[in-house]
Design an enzyme around this catalytic site. Structure first.
Site, PDB file in Angstrom:
ATOM      1  N   CYS A   1      -9.346   5.328  11.490  1.00 48.20           N
ATOM      2  CA  CYS A   1     -10.427   4.377  11.756  1.00 48.20           C
ATOM      3  C   CYS A   1      -9.874   3.022  12.198  1.00 48.20           C
ATOM      4  O   CYS A   1      -9.313   2.911  13.279  1.00 48.20           O
ATOM      5  CB  CYS A   1     -11.356   4.263  10.550  1.00 48.20           C
ATOM      6  SG  CYS A   1     -12.942   3.466  10.942  1.00 48.20           S
TER       7      CYS A   1
ATOM      8  N   HIS B   1     -12.958   9.741  10.102  1.00 49.02           N
ATOM      9  CA  HIS B   1     -12.352   9.741   8.774  1.00 49.02           C
ATOM     10  C   HIS B   1     -12.063  11.180   8.337  1.00 49.02           C
ATOM     11  O   HIS B   1     -12.987  11.886   7.914  1.00 49.02           O
ATOM     12  CB  HIS B   1     -13.299   9.088   7.757  1.00 49.02           C
ATOM     13  CG  HIS B   1     -13.420   7.616   7.889  1.00 49.02           C
ATOM     14  ND1 HIS B   1     -12.617   6.744   7.197  1.00 49.02           N
ATOM     15  CD2 HIS B   1     -14.239   6.852   8.650  1.00 49.02           C
ATOM     16  CE1 HIS B   1     -12.937   5.498   7.508  1.00 49.02           C
ATOM     17  NE2 HIS B   1     -13.917   5.539   8.393  1.00 49.02           N
TER      18      HIS B   1
ATOM     19  N   GLU C   1     -10.660  12.105   5.647  1.00 47.56           N
ATOM     20  CA  GLU C   1     -10.901  12.200   4.206  1.00 47.56           C
ATOM     21  C   GLU C   1     -12.382  12.367   3.878  1.00 47.56           C
ATOM     22  O   GLU C   1     -12.740  12.705   2.744  1.00 47.56           O
ATOM     23  CB  GLU C   1     -10.323  10.982   3.480  1.00 47.56           C
ATOM     24  CG  GLU C   1     -11.113   9.698   3.582  1.00 47.56           C
ATOM     25  CD  GLU C   1     -10.918   8.917   4.871  1.00 47.56           C
ATOM     26  OE1 GLU C   1     -11.397   7.775   4.952  1.00 47.56           O
ATOM     27  OE2 GLU C   1     -10.272   9.452   5.816  1.00 47.56           O
TER      28      GLU C   1
END
Length: 210
Positions: free
Chosen positions: A82, A192, A194
């Protein structure tokens, strides 16, 4: 012996979520704001959520900018996430004009600027799941991930690389834009991993296994 993976702490973003996601794939990582620890690490992750100007200022004040650049230049596997993608570029336009790390040539622009100006459909920030298309094939970070899969994005700015050959993944939001870059040992995503469920975790696992 497992490789040491440093997650750069410059007080921007939820670093623990990246750490936990990586750990869930079997790779340990440590969060650090120590320049020497970053230099010693085998691999480096630069995450981040927030503004470009504040972020680059924090990196420089904490003397973390040079260890990041040195790690990339040394050929260590590097992953930007990001804001960690955006900071790699020469110039960011968020909250004024700011000089980035300059590892990649190009700029970071806002969605409601050219070429997106006048597109009333677009909401800023861009948020949600987007399908990505490969512009570079055979990237090791996509091993085991279905082609043209979906990843989770949340951002108001996007990168515009000067050199099209570094564009690894592309997606659409009104217009096509760069969703990830890849050059040698350097990987960076606007999305992202994650927060991208099984495919995002597999990407992190692939990075850990480089």
């Amino acid at each position: 012996m497992s490789p040491s993976i440093a997650i750069v702490d410059y007080q921007m973003g939820n670093l623990r979520s990246v750490q936990k996601a990586l750990e869930s794939t079997g790779y340990s990582a440590f969060v650090t704001s120590d320049p020497d620890a970053i230099r010693r690490a085998d691999k480096v992750i630069l995450p981040g959520v927030g503004g470009f100007g504040e972020a680059i200022r924090e990196l420089r004040q904490r003397q973390l900018d040079q260890p990041i650049v040195e790690s990339i230049q040394a050929g260590k596997p590097f992953l930007g996430i990001c804001l960690g993608l955006q900071l790699l570029f020469e110039v960011g336009h968020e909250g004024g004009l700011h000089t980035g790390l300059g590892v990649l040539s190009g700029q970071v622009q806002r969605f409601d600027g050219p070429p997106f100006t006048g597109d009333q459909r677009l909401k800023v920030p861009h948020m949600g799941w987007n399908q990505v298309v490969e512009r570079q094939a055979n990237c090791p970070l996509l091993a085991g991930i279905p082609p043209q899969d979906y990843f989770y994005f949340v951002h108001s700015f996007y990168v515009v690389p000067t050199q099209s050959e570094v564009v690894w993944l592309e997606t659409q939001y009104g217009q096509p834009f760069c969703a990830a870059v890849w050059r040698d040992n350097l990987f960076a995503t606007q999305f992202h991993p994650e927060k991208s469920q099984s495919s995002g975790l597999r990407l992190l696992q692939n990075f850990g296994g480089l």
